[in-house]
Enzyme design. Sequence first.
Site, PDB file in Angstrom:
ATOM      1  CD  GLU A 112      -2.428   1.018   2.870  1.00 36.14           C
ATOM      2  OE1 GLU A 112      -3.239   0.098   3.005  1.00 36.14           O
ATOM      3  OE2 GLU A 112      -2.199   1.859   3.758  1.00 36.14           O
ATOM      4  CD  GLN A 170      -5.063  -0.905  11.447  1.00 31.69           C
ATOM      5  OE1 GLN A 170      -4.115  -0.895  10.660  1.00 31.69           O
ATOM      6  NE2 GLN A 170      -5.901   0.108  11.579  1.00 31.69           N
TER       7      GLN A 170
HETATM    8  C1  LIG Z   1      -6.650  -2.156   5.368  1.00 36.46           C
HETATM    9  C2  LIG Z   1      -7.011  -0.765   5.827  1.00 36.46           C
HETATM   10  C3  LIG Z   1      -6.865   0.317   4.976  1.00 36.46           C
HETATM   11  C4  LIG Z   1      -7.202   1.612   5.413  1.00 36.46           C
HETATM   12  N1  LIG Z   1      -7.039   2.663   4.548  1.00 36.46           N
HETATM   13  C5  LIG Z   1      -7.388   3.912   4.933  1.00 36.46           C
HETATM   14  C6  LIG Z   1      -7.273   5.031   4.041  1.00 36.46           C
HETATM   15  O1  LIG Z   1      -6.829   4.894   2.904  1.00 36.46           O
HETATM   16  N2  LIG Z   1      -7.650   6.247   4.501  1.00 36.46           N
HETATM   17  C7  LIG Z   1      -8.156   6.432   5.767  1.00 36.46           C
HETATM   18  O2  LIG Z   1      -8.493   7.566   6.115  1.00 36.46           O
HETATM   19  N3  LIG Z   1      -8.288   5.392   6.622  1.00 36.46           N
HETATM   20  C8  LIG Z   1      -7.924   4.145   6.229  1.00 36.46           C
HETATM   21  N4  LIG Z   1      -8.076   3.096   7.101  1.00 36.46           N
HETATM   22  C9  LIG Z   1      -8.573   3.361   8.465  1.00 36.46           C
HETATM   23  C10 LIG Z   1     -10.126   3.302   8.549  1.00 36.46           C
HETATM   24  O3  LIG Z   1     -10.692   4.321   7.773  1.00 36.46           O
HETATM   25  C11 LIG Z   1     -10.486   3.479  10.019  1.00 36.46           C
HETATM   26  O4  LIG Z   1     -10.053   2.393  10.780  1.00 36.46           O
HETATM   27  C12 LIG Z   1     -11.946   3.836  10.307  1.00 36.46           C
HETATM   28  O5  LIG Z   1     -12.021   4.330  11.647  1.00 36.46           O
HETATM   29  C13 LIG Z   1     -12.913   2.668  10.208  1.00 36.46           C
HETATM   30  O6  LIG Z   1     -13.126   2.332   8.899  1.00 36.46           O
HETATM   31  P1  LIG Z   1     -13.970   0.990   8.521  1.00 36.46           P
HETATM   32  O7  LIG Z   1     -14.084   0.987   7.060  1.00 36.46           O
HETATM   33  O8  LIG Z   1     -13.405  -0.176   9.196  1.00 36.46           O
HETATM   34  O9  LIG Z   1     -15.376   1.396   9.178  1.00 36.46           O
HETATM   35  P2  LIG Z   1     -16.699   0.570   9.506  1.00 36.46           P
HETATM   36  O10 LIG Z   1     -16.649  -0.809   8.995  1.00 36.46           O
HETATM   37  O11 LIG Z   1     -17.832   1.428   9.067  1.00 36.46           O
HETATM   38  O12 LIG Z   1     -16.649   0.482  11.102  1.00 36.46           O
HETATM   39  C14 LIG Z   1     -16.368   1.644  11.887  1.00 36.46           C
HETATM   40  C15 LIG Z   1     -16.837   1.421  13.330  1.00 36.46           C
HETATM   41  O13 LIG Z   1     -18.254   1.421  13.358  1.00 36.46           O
HETATM   42  C16 LIG Z   1     -18.755   0.203  13.903  1.00 36.46           C
HETATM   43  N5  LIG Z   1     -19.991  -0.077  13.167  1.00 36.46           N
HETATM   44  C17 LIG Z   1     -20.125  -0.541  11.911  1.00 36.46           C
HETATM   45  N6  LIG Z   1     -21.414  -0.596  11.566  1.00 36.46           N
HETATM   46  C18 LIG Z   1     -22.115  -0.132  12.611  1.00 36.46           C
HETATM   47  C19 LIG Z   1     -23.511   0.087  12.867  1.00 36.46           C
HETATM   48  N7  LIG Z   1     -24.441  -0.208  11.951  1.00 36.46           N
HETATM   49  N8  LIG Z   1     -23.870   0.589  14.092  1.00 36.46           N
HETATM   50  C20 LIG Z   1     -22.927   0.891  15.031  1.00 36.46           C
HETATM   51  N9  LIG Z   1     -21.608   0.701  14.845  1.00 36.46           N
HETATM   52  C21 LIG Z   1     -21.211   0.206  13.644  1.00 36.46           C
HETATM   53  C22 LIG Z   1     -17.639  -0.816  13.706  1.00 36.46           C
HETATM   54  O14 LIG Z   1     -17.695  -1.862  14.664  1.00 36.46           O
HETATM   55  C23 LIG Z   1     -16.419   0.075  13.903  1.00 36.46           C
HETATM   56  O15 LIG Z   1     -16.164   0.264  15.273  1.00 36.46           O
HETATM   57  C24 LIG Z   1      -7.710   1.805   6.717  1.00 36.46           C
HETATM   58  C25 LIG Z   1      -7.844   0.702   7.578  1.00 36.46           C
HETATM   59  C26 LIG Z   1      -7.499  -0.562   7.153  1.00 36.46           C
HETATM   60  C27 LIG Z   1      -7.624  -1.717   8.095  1.00 36.46           C
END
Ligand SMILES: Cc1cc2nc3c(=O)[nH]c(=O)nc-3n(C[C@H](O)[C@H](O)[C@H](O)COP(=O)(O)OP(=O)(O)OC[C@H]3O[C@@H](n4cnc5c(N)ncnc54)[C@H](O)[C@@H]3O)c2cc1C
Length: 317
Positions: free
Chosen positions: A19, A210
Amino acid sequence: MKITDHIKNAQGKTLFSFEIVPPVKGKGIQELYNNIDPLMEFKPPFIDVTTSREEYVYIERDGLLDKKLTRMRPGTVGICASIQHKYKVDTVPHLLCGGFTKEETEYVLVDCHYLGIDNIMALRGDARKEEKYFNPTQGGHSYAKDLVKQIKDLNCGNYLHDTIDAANSADFCIGVAGYPEKHLEAPSLQTDLKRLKEKVDAGADYVVTQMFFDNQRFFEFVAAARDMGIDIPIIPGIKPIAVQRHMQLLPQVFRIDLPEDLIQAVDACKNNAAVRQVGIEWAIQQSKELKAAGVPVLHYYSMGKSDNIHAIAKALF
Ligand SMILES: Cc1cc2nc3c(=O)[nH]c(=O)nc-3n(C[C@H](O)[C@H](O)[C@H](O)COP(=O)(O)OP(=O)(O)OC[C@H]3O[C@@H](n4cnc5c(N)ncnc54)[C@H](O)[C@@H]3O)c2cc1C
């Protein structure tokens, strides 16, 4: 080509990928190429390009501070297109809910489709620096699951507002994030896994995790995900420790644990060059065990200089 097809075609062989982070606005792309060039020796089938959230900057004007919204590292889709063209590999732009309306997201997806980008990493994004919690952008999505659904709808030719009768719809392969040590906001690992299952049910095709430094956490996470009925590929994300400061920063920012042996090894280092070497050796051991366990891909987080990723890949691929 889709990430899932790369994995199928590899027939159980572990693939190498990494990445990269777009350069700060105003800088050229050559430095990025200089870091990608040496890694092409290991034939990555795909390269991920991150997206950064918008942020506020304060500009002084007539003694007053003017608050302006800016994006410090723009250009994710452009960089993806450029890498695909230059290196003939697939790229995976990261798309965020935060900072984008659904319409803006649709424009980005249309661009990706035209450019022949077949994979999208669908993420919520973090809270903005000055905010404690993630606040959805007005007109945007609240969770990654909703973004996955928008991409899936587009795959079926369903554009927002039903304005288009699509004859040539997209067919994106969708990646989502998984957290072996749970997402920092999740009340428990089990609840977080339920949320991951919702992303899979919404249409995600594969998971990238992660970073973690204890493989046991990853193995237990995969077993728990399988128990929950998550049967898509789960790709481990590996980050080599590169500087002493990571030892405080990574647990603080990502709420992950560092193993005692790693802490002691870094503590014994006299300078950051020695820390970088410890990071390389730790990542090699982690990667060897994961490869032996048959992970589909070893995916490395490369921040800036890629010499450490090169050293790790050399020991494995
Ligand atoms: C492989 C990887 C690549 C990444 N790349 C980037 C990047 O390019 N740019 C960047 O800014 N960040 C990046 N991140 C970080 C990521 O954006 C953060 O970790 C963010 O806080 C959560 O994103 P998510 O897509 O996991 O969110 P989600 O899957 O939406 O989850 C976020 C939180 O909400 C909770 N949740 C989900 N659905 C619900 C619901 N219906 N009701 C209540 N709670 C809920 C989950 O348990 C979690 O705690 C990356 C992370 C990883 C692991």
